[in-house]
Design a protein around this motif. Structure first.
Motif, PDB file in Angstrom:
ATOM      1  N   ALA A   1       0.718  -1.274  -0.004  1.00  0.00           N
ATOM      2  CA  ALA A   1       0.003   0.071  -0.057  1.00  0.00           C
ATOM      3  C   ALA A   1       0.873   1.301  -0.013  1.00  0.00           C
ATOM      4  N   TYR A   2       1.937   1.357   0.845  1.00  0.00           N
ATOM      5  CA  TYR A   2       2.871   2.412   0.718  1.00  0.00           C
ATOM      6  C   TYR A   2       3.556   2.725  -0.455  1.00  0.00           C
ATOM      7  N   ALA A   3       3.997   1.617  -1.112  1.00  0.00           N
ATOM      8  CA  ALA A   3       4.579   1.780  -2.547  1.00  0.00           C
ATOM      9  C   ALA A   3       3.718   2.228  -3.549  1.00  0.00           C
ATOM     10  N   LEU A   4       2.195   2.046  -3.290  1.00  0.00           N
ATOM     11  CA  LEU A   4       1.269   2.409  -4.313  1.00  0.00           C
ATOM     12  C   LEU A   4       0.955   3.787  -3.873  1.00  0.00           C
ATOM     13  N   LEU A   5       0.888   4.152  -2.765  1.00  0.00           N
ATOM     14  CA  LEU A   5       0.817   5.580  -2.106  1.00  0.00           C
ATOM     15  C   LEU A   5       1.887   6.744  -2.723  1.00  0.00           C
ATOM     16  N   ASP A   6       3.090   5.916  -2.843  1.00  0.00           N
ATOM     17  CA  ASP A   6       4.253   6.776  -3.689  1.00  0.00           C
ATOM     18  C   ASP A   6       3.967   7.087  -4.723  1.00  0.00           C
ATOM     19  N   GLU A   7       3.641   6.009  -5.623  1.00  0.00           N
ATOM     20  CA  GLU A   7       3.382   6.038  -6.967  1.00  0.00           C
ATOM     21  C   GLU A   7       2.229   6.902  -7.296  1.00  0.00           C
ATOM     22  N   LEU A   8       1.344   7.210  -6.277  1.00  0.00           N
ATOM     23  CA  LEU A   8       0.072   8.038  -6.629  1.00  0.00           C
ATOM     24  C   LEU A   8      -0.099   9.272  -6.170  1.00  0.00           C
ATOM     25  N   ARG A   9       0.805   9.933  -5.315  1.00  0.00           N
ATOM     26  CA  ARG A   9       0.733  10.894  -4.592  1.00  0.00           C
ATOM     27  C   ARG A   9       0.448  12.340  -5.705  1.00  0.00           C
ATOM     28  N   GLU A  10       0.996  11.950  -6.843  1.00  0.00           N
ATOM     29  CA  GLU A  10       0.701  13.244  -7.831  1.00  0.00           C
ATOM     30  C   GLU A  10      -0.768  13.056  -8.348  1.00  0.00           C
ATOM     31  N   ASP A  11      -1.238  12.157  -8.144  1.00  0.00           N
ATOM     32  CA  ASP A  11      -2.846  11.924  -8.493  1.00  0.00           C
ATOM     33  C   ASP A  11      -3.728  12.149  -7.592  1.00  0.00           C
ATOM     34  N   GLY A  12      -3.398  12.872  -6.591  1.00  0.00           N
ATOM     35  CA  GLY A  12      -4.286  13.124  -5.535  1.00  0.00           C
ATOM     36  C   GLY A  12      -4.430  12.294  -4.300  1.00  0.00           C
ATOM     37  N   PHE A  13      -3.693  11.304  -4.250  1.00  0.00           N
ATOM     38  CA  PHE A  13      -3.831  10.307  -2.946  1.00  0.00           C
ATOM     39  C   PHE A  13      -2.887  10.935  -1.938  1.00  0.00           C
ATOM     40  N   LYS A  14      -3.550  10.969  -0.871  1.00  0.00           N
ATOM     41  CA  LYS A  14      -2.610  11.394   0.244  1.00  0.00           C
ATOM     42  C   LYS A  14      -2.463  10.612   1.599  1.00  0.00           C
ATOM     43  N   ALA A  15      -3.212   9.794   1.632  1.00  0.00           N
ATOM     44  CA  ALA A  15      -3.352   8.963   2.732  1.00  0.00           C
ATOM     45  C   ALA A  15      -3.175   7.333   2.498  1.00  0.00           C
ATOM     46  N   PRO A  16      -2.844   6.611   3.047  1.00  0.00           N
ATOM     47  CA  PRO A  16      -2.929   5.002   2.786  1.00  0.00           C
ATOM     48  C   PRO A  16      -4.196   4.606   2.884  1.00  0.00           C
ATOM     49  N   LEU A  17      -5.060   5.303   3.784  1.00  0.00           N
ATOM     50  CA  LEU A  17      -6.618   4.918   4.022  1.00  0.00           C
ATOM     51  C   LEU A  17      -7.133   4.990   2.463  1.00  0.00           C
TER      52      LEU A  17
END
Ligand SMILES: [Zn+2]
Ligand SMILES: [Zn+2]
Length: 136
Positions: free
Chosen positions: A29-45
């Motif tokens: 999940a955290y690797a995904l979050l890193d990939e998607l930060r620029e797409d508006g994802f901010k939290a692991p939730l």
């Protein structure tokens, strides 16, 4: 909203799925979050929510032993209740198996015992063909 097969995914769910489909290895999940930060994802939730939905649709599988997620590689098996993975402990290769005899036997065992199985994941750990040949 983007339509995938018969499922309707939100934009966020589709983005998570895209990253998993592009990735060769399972992602946490955290690797995904890193990939998607620029797409508006901010939290692991937010990632977990999207993953829950994708798992529900059978588009993504969770590998408990690796605590990571993988896009389903089989077009025709959106609704499989039993998934099996071969995981190479050396190079990290993960391959999904479907329509295995194991699955048939497990299903039958459950039926005989009047147990309604809803989901099962079989994780096999070992060496892939490549790693078996080239020993250290
Ligand atoms: Zn699958
Ligand atoms: Zn290997």
């Amino acid at each position: 909203m983007v339509k995938t097969q018969s499922q309707t995914l939100t934009d966020k769910q589709q983005r998570v799925l895209n990253v998993l489909q592009r990735s060769e290895a399972p992602l946490g999940a955290y690797a995904l979050l890193d990939e998607l930060r620029e797409d508006g994802f901010k939290a692991p939730l937010q990632i977990y929510r999207a993953l829950d939905k994708l798992q529900e649709c059978g588009l993504v599988h969770k590998l408990d032993s690796l605590n990571a997620y993988m896009a389903c590689t089989h077009e025709g098996c959106r609704k499989h209740r039993m998934v099996a993975f071969m995981i190479c402990k050396k190079c990290g290769l993960v391959e999904e198996l479907s329509k295995t005899d194991v699955s048939k036997e497990v299903m039958q065992m459950c039926q005989e015992r009047q147990f309604q199985m809803q989901q099962a994941t079989l994780e096999m750990h070992g060496l892939c063909e490549k790693c078996m040949i080239c020993k250290p």
